[in-house]
Design a protein around this motif. Structure first.
Motif, short mmCIF file in Angstrom:
data_model
loop_
_atom_site.label_atom_id
_atom_site.label_comp_id
_atom_site.label_asym_id
_atom_site.label_seq_id
_atom_site.Cartn_x
_atom_site.Cartn_y
_atom_site.Cartn_z
N GLY A 23 16.85 19.02 109.43
CA GLY A 23 15.38 19.36 109.75
C GLY A 23 15.80 20.72 111.49
N TRP A 24 16.29 20.50 112.07
CA TRP A 24 17.16 21.18 112.45
C TRP A 24 17.61 22.60 112.30
N LEU A 25 18.35 22.38 111.68
CA LEU A 25 18.79 23.69 110.71
C LEU A 25 17.97 24.67 109.68
N SER A 26 16.86 23.54 108.63
CA SER A 26 15.62 23.89 108.14
C SER A 26 15.08 24.72 108.99
N LEU A 27 15.09 24.54 110.10
CA LEU A 27 13.44 25.02 111.32
C LEU A 27 14.32 27.01 110.98
N TYR A 28 15.80 26.48 111.86
CA TYR A 28 16.27 27.36 112.10
C TYR A 28 16.40 29.24 110.65
N PHE A 29 16.07 27.99 109.24
CA PHE A 29 16.54 29.19 108.18
C PHE A 29 15.46 29.03 108.02
N ILE A 30 14.51 28.66 108.46
CA ILE A 30 12.73 29.61 108.47
C ILE A 30 12.56 30.17 108.95
N LEU A 31 13.15 30.18 110.71
CA LEU A 31 12.52 30.67 111.65
C LEU A 31 13.29 32.03 111.76
N SER A 32 14.72 32.61 111.43
CA SER A 32 15.45 33.51 110.79
C SER A 32 14.69 34.29 109.63
N PHE A 33 14.38 34.37 108.49
CA PHE A 33 13.49 34.24 107.64
C PHE A 33 12.41 35.23 108.00
N SER A 34 11.67 34.23 109.25
CA SER A 34 10.40 34.57 110.01
C SER A 34 10.69 36.08 110.33
N ILE A 35 11.60 36.03 110.88
CA ILE A 35 12.42 36.93 111.78
C ILE A 35 12.26 38.11 111.38
N LEU A 36 12.44 38.43 110.35
CA LEU A 36 13.59 39.63 109.63
C LEU A 36 12.14 39.88 108.89
N LEU A 37 11.10 39.21 108.74
CA LEU A 37 9.94 39.63 107.84
C LEU A 37 9.01 40.53 108.53
N SER A 38 9.01 40.09 109.41
CA SER A 38 8.36 40.42 110.69
C SER A 38 8.39 41.64 111.37
N ARG A 39 10.08 41.26 112.10
CA ARG A 39 10.47 42.39 112.58
C ARG A 39 10.67 43.87 111.90
N MET A 40 11.34 43.52 110.81
CA MET A 40 11.89 44.99 109.37
C MET A 40 10.27 45.59 109.21
N SER A 41 9.53 45.27 108.67
CA SER A 41 8.33 45.61 108.43
C SER A 41 7.70 46.16 109.87
N GLY A 42 7.69 45.54 111.46
CA GLY A 42 6.86 46.61 112.20
C GLY A 42 7.88 47.40 112.41
N LEU A 43 9.31 47.56 112.41
CA LEU A 43 10.11 47.99 112.58
C LEU A 43 10.18 49.78 112.06
N SER A 44 10.11 48.95 110.78
CA SER A 44 9.83 50.95 109.56
C SER A 44 7.90 51.43 109.83
N LEU A 45 7.57 50.36 110.20
CA LEU A 45 6.52 51.06 110.68
C LEU A 45 6.20 51.95 111.90
N TRP A 46 7.54 51.58 112.55
CA TRP A 46 7.65 52.20 113.88
C TRP A 46 8.02 52.96 113.91
N TYR A 47 9.09 53.26 113.20
CA TYR A 47 10.45 54.01 112.86
C TYR A 47 9.41 55.51 112.50
N LYS A 48 8.89 55.51 110.82
CA LYS A 48 8.11 56.17 110.13
C LYS A 48 7.08 57.03 111.90
N ALA A 49 6.10 56.49 112.93
CA ALA A 49 5.32 56.78 113.48
C ALA A 49 6.43 57.84 114.28
N GLU A 50 7.74 57.20 115.01
CA GLU A 50 8.50 57.83 116.09
C GLU A 50 9.16 59.66 114.92
N ARG A 51 9.40 59.13 113.83
CA ARG A 51 10.16 60.25 113.30
C ARG A 51 8.62 61.44 113.25
#
Length: 196
Positions: A23-51
């Motif tokens: 269960g703990w590992l399942s929670l970690y797995f879900i957390l990893s993907f949610s961090i990736l998806l939220s941060r990658m999309s946010g960083l991409s938009l932010w990078y475009k604005a800064e560029r």
């Protein structure tokens, strides 16, 4: 026998420690993907604005674009303050790297959590053997193979977490680099205004 039956059969024979570990590992797995998806999309938009802001500064604009994280630090009503820009750069760097610590923790602890589950399961198997249970290989082999599921799950969780950490770290580095270039341009312009 379907996959659902195999999973239900596995959990019916597993101890509470094995279930908690998975269960703990399942929670970690879900957390990893949610961090990736939220941060990658946010960083991409932010990078475009800064560029875009950097490009406008290179073309001769005096101030960063509204979408830039430096726009609040270089208000149009005041001279450009290099120290203020550096502070804003550090704040942007902190914001850009948020979530990386969690991915690092997940990547480094998941194999240990899985190993813990495996060790406990193997100990339970040997304790059952010591209590006079059937000690044939046909009983021991399935119990040990089931115990190794926790180790495999730990490694399965650690690999994407580590990969996501590297990807997001690189994306954050690229973003901060663009912001640093803006700070450098604004600092040079601020110094030339003071000299004039």
């Amino acid at each position: 026998m379907g996959a659902v039956d195999i999973i239900l059969n596995y959990f019916s024979r597993s101890s509470i420690v094995s279930i908690v570990v998975l269960g703990w590992l399942s929670l970690y797995f879900i957390l990893s993907f949610s961090i990736l998806l939220s941060r990658m999309s946010g960083l991409s938009l932010w990078y475009k604005a800064e560029r875009d802001s950097l490009e406008s500064l290179v073309r001769g604009s005096i101030r960063p674009s509204i979408g830039s994280s430096l726009s609040k630090c270089a208000n149009s009503g005041e001279n450009i303050n290099e120290k203020k820009l550096r502070i804003c750069l550090l704040m942007a760097q902190k914001r850009a790297t948020s979530g990386l610590a969690w991915l690092s923790v997940i990547a480094s602890t998941s194999p240990f959590i899985g190993l813990f589950g495996t060790v406990v399961s193997i100990l339970e198997t040997f304790a059952g053997l010591g209590n006079g249970a059937n000690s044939s290989l046909s009983v021991i082999a399935p119990a040990i193979s089931e115990a190794l599921v926790a180790t495999a799950a730990g490694i399965l969780v650690a690999i994407p977490a580590y990969s996501f950490n590297i990807l997001l770290k690189r994306r954050s580095y690229e973003l901060v680099s663009v912001i640093e270039q803006q700070v450098d341009l604004l600092s040079v312009r601020g110094k030339s205004e003071l000299d004039a």
